[in-house]
Design a protein around this motif. Structure first.
Motif, PDB file in Angstrom:
ATOM      1  N   GLN A   1       1.050  -1.226   0.180  1.00  0.00           N
ATOM      2  CA  GLN A   1       0.084   0.189   0.336  1.00  0.00           C
ATOM      3  C   GLN A   1       0.985   1.355  -0.011  1.00  0.00           C
ATOM      4  O   GLN A   1       0.612   2.043  -0.520  1.00  0.00           O
ATOM      5  CB  GLN A   1      -0.595  -0.592   1.494  1.00  0.00           C
ATOM      6  CG  GLN A   1      -2.380  -0.901   1.012  1.00  0.00           C
ATOM      7  CD  GLN A   1      -2.887  -1.493   2.373  1.00  0.00           C
ATOM      8  OE1 GLN A   1      -2.418  -1.066   3.144  1.00  0.00           O
ATOM      9  NE2 GLN A   1      -3.932  -2.079   2.415  1.00  0.00           N
ATOM     10  N   ARG A   2       1.925   1.168   1.080  1.00  0.00           N
ATOM     11  CA  ARG A   2       2.865   2.440   1.117  1.00  0.00           C
ATOM     12  C   ARG A   2       3.457   2.353  -0.570  1.00  0.00           C
ATOM     13  O   ARG A   2       4.033   3.375  -0.809  1.00  0.00           O
ATOM     14  CB  ARG A   2       4.259   2.208   2.284  1.00  0.00           C
ATOM     15  CG  ARG A   2       3.066   2.123   3.109  1.00  0.00           C
ATOM     16  CD  ARG A   2       4.346   2.531   3.974  1.00  0.00           C
ATOM     17  NE  ARG A   2       3.431   3.234   5.405  1.00  0.00           N
ATOM     18  CZ  ARG A   2       4.662   2.548   7.075  1.00  0.00           C
ATOM     19  NH1 ARG A   2       5.604   1.840   6.497  1.00  0.00           N
ATOM     20  NH2 ARG A   2       3.368   2.412   8.052  1.00  0.00           N
ATOM     21  N   ALA A   3       3.839   1.756  -0.894  1.00  0.00           N
ATOM     22  CA  ALA A   3       4.716   1.442  -2.387  1.00  0.00           C
ATOM     23  C   ALA A   3       3.800   2.055  -3.495  1.00  0.00           C
ATOM     24  O   ALA A   3       4.047   2.873  -4.094  1.00  0.00           O
ATOM     25  CB  ALA A   3       5.307   0.194  -2.349  1.00  0.00           C
TER      26      ALA A   3
ATOM     27  N   GLU B   1       3.134   6.178  -3.093  1.00  0.00           N
ATOM     28  CA  GLU B   1       4.350   6.462  -3.383  1.00  0.00           C
ATOM     29  C   GLU B   1       4.221   6.572  -4.744  1.00  0.00           C
ATOM     30  O   GLU B   1       4.951   7.802  -5.276  1.00  0.00           O
ATOM     31  CB  GLU B   1       5.433   5.908  -2.706  1.00  0.00           C
ATOM     32  CG  GLU B   1       6.696   6.191  -3.104  1.00  0.00           C
ATOM     33  CD  GLU B   1       7.527   7.803  -2.093  1.00  0.00           C
ATOM     34  OE1 GLU B   1       7.627   8.678  -2.953  1.00  0.00           O
ATOM     35  OE2 GLU B   1       6.927   7.932  -1.082  1.00  0.00           O
ATOM     36  N   LEU B   2       4.077   5.924  -5.151  1.00  0.00           N
ATOM     37  CA  LEU B   2       3.984   5.790  -6.855  1.00  0.00           C
ATOM     38  C   LEU B   2       2.835   5.892  -7.806  1.00  0.00           C
ATOM     39  O   LEU B   2       2.583   6.815  -8.649  1.00  0.00           O
ATOM     40  CB  LEU B   2       4.247   4.359  -7.373  1.00  0.00           C
ATOM     41  CG  LEU B   2       5.627   3.663  -7.027  1.00  0.00           C
ATOM     42  CD1 LEU B   2       5.560   2.530  -7.316  1.00  0.00           C
ATOM     43  CD2 LEU B   2       6.784   4.351  -7.698  1.00  0.00           C
ATOM     44  N   GLY B   3       1.792   6.273  -7.123  1.00  0.00           N
ATOM     45  CA  GLY B   3       0.898   6.870  -7.285  1.00  0.00           C
ATOM     46  C   GLY B   3      -0.266   6.312  -7.811  1.00  0.00           C
ATOM     47  O   GLY B   3      -1.693   6.348  -8.639  1.00  0.00           O
ATOM     48  N   TYR B   4      -0.488   5.106  -7.671  1.00  0.00           N
ATOM     49  CA  TYR B   4      -1.541   4.296  -7.737  1.00  0.00           C
ATOM     50  C   TYR B   4      -2.270   4.422  -6.284  1.00  0.00           C
ATOM     51  O   TYR B   4      -2.564   2.665  -6.349  1.00  0.00           O
ATOM     52  CB  TYR B   4      -0.801   2.735  -8.544  1.00  0.00           C
ATOM     53  CG  TYR B   4       0.327   3.209  -9.379  1.00  0.00           C
ATOM     54  CD1 TYR B   4       0.516   3.331 -10.335  1.00  0.00           C
ATOM     55  CD2 TYR B   4       1.506   1.888  -9.187  1.00  0.00           C
ATOM     56  CE1 TYR B   4       0.745   3.710 -11.069  1.00  0.00           C
ATOM     57  CE2 TYR B   4       2.889   2.272 -10.215  1.00  0.00           C
ATOM     58  CZ  TYR B   4       2.468   2.804 -11.200  1.00  0.00           C
ATOM     59  OH  TYR B   4       3.414   2.818 -12.286  1.00  0.00           O
ATOM     60  N   ASP B   5      -2.803   5.020  -6.636  1.00  0.00           N
ATOM     61  CA  ASP B   5      -4.082   4.907  -5.489  1.00  0.00           C
ATOM     62  C   ASP B   5      -5.645   3.803  -5.385  1.00  0.00           C
ATOM     63  O   ASP B   5      -5.415   3.595  -4.800  1.00  0.00           O
ATOM     64  CB  ASP B   5      -4.126   6.790  -4.862  1.00  0.00           C
ATOM     65  CG  ASP B   5      -3.791   6.866  -4.515  1.00  0.00           C
ATOM     66  OD1 ASP B   5      -2.727   7.100  -4.146  1.00  0.00           O
ATOM     67  OD2 ASP B   5      -3.756   8.477  -4.813  1.00  0.00           O
ATOM     68  N   GLU B   6      -4.890   3.461  -6.918  1.00  0.00           N
ATOM     69  CA  GLU B   6      -6.575   2.685  -7.193  1.00  0.00           C
ATOM     70  C   GLU B   6      -6.540   1.636  -6.953  1.00  0.00           C
ATOM     71  O   GLU B   6      -7.726   0.550  -6.640  1.00  0.00           O
ATOM     72  CB  GLU B   6      -7.235   2.701  -8.566  1.00  0.00           C
ATOM     73  CG  GLU B   6      -7.602   4.282  -9.602  1.00  0.00           C
ATOM     74  CD  GLU B   6      -5.846   4.824  -9.761  1.00  0.00           C
ATOM     75  OE1 GLU B   6      -5.055   4.470  -8.953  1.00  0.00           O
ATOM     76  OE2 GLU B   6      -6.343   5.985 -10.560  1.00  0.00           O
TER      77      GLU B   6
END
Length: 173
Positions: free
Chosen positions: A62-64, A67-72
């Motif tokens: 989830q943190r990774a 961080e990369l902007g893949y909230d979906e």
């Protein structure tokens, strides 16, 4: 909490972030209910296609992803999940979908392909595509088709021309 433990967790998350950046595709699967033998069989099939599979703590994933902007994909990172990382866009989806057909406990959730979050339907569509070598072979055959047709036409014209000359030659004698 111990600073050394926090540093190790941060390093693990950073390694996952780098692995997600380097992969052409990442597919999230739920493997709950698979036996050890089935997971070993799946890993072997993935390895043959150059795909790696690893189980991470959901909080790390989830943190990774955040961080990369893949909230979906954060909402789907619950339960026993594994992440698969492929060097090409199609291989993880193809191997996982094929395995899931015979093992209904394996659930393909979603993933990331070329930096875009994709859903299960898109993963299934990708799974229907051939591998890189198959795609290159189809492309090469598409390029060869006009050349082959041209060569066949020239040959047919040459044979037709020879056929008219040989028939006319005996009549002239």
């Amino acid at each position: 909490m111990n600073k050394q433990i926090l540093a190790q967790k941060e390093a693990d998350v950073n390694a996952l972030i780098q692995q997600m950046k380097d992969a052409k595709s990442v597919v999230v699967v739920e493997y709950r209910g698979l036996t050890v033998g089935e997971v070993t069989e799946l890993r072997r099939a993935l390895r043959e296609e150059g795909v790696s599979m690893k189980v991470y703590k959901n909080t790390y994933a989830q943190r990774a992803a955040k961080e990369l902007g893949y909230d979906e994909i954060i909402d789907t990172l619950v339960g026993p999940n594994a992440l698969t990382f492929g060097a090409d866009q199609v291989a993880p989806a193809r191997v996982l979908a094929k395995f899931a057909k015979t093992h209904d406990k394996l659930i393909l959730k979603n993933g990331i392909v070329d930096g875009a979050v994709v859903d299960n339907a898109t993963i299934q569509t990708l799974a229907s595509l051939p591998n890189k070598e198959g795609m290159l072979a189809k492309f090469a055959s598409c390029l060869n088709a006009p050349v082959i047709k041209f060569a066949m036409t020239v040959k047919a014209l040459a044979e037709a021309k020879e056929g008219t000359n040989t028939e006319a030659a005996p009549a002239a004698e």
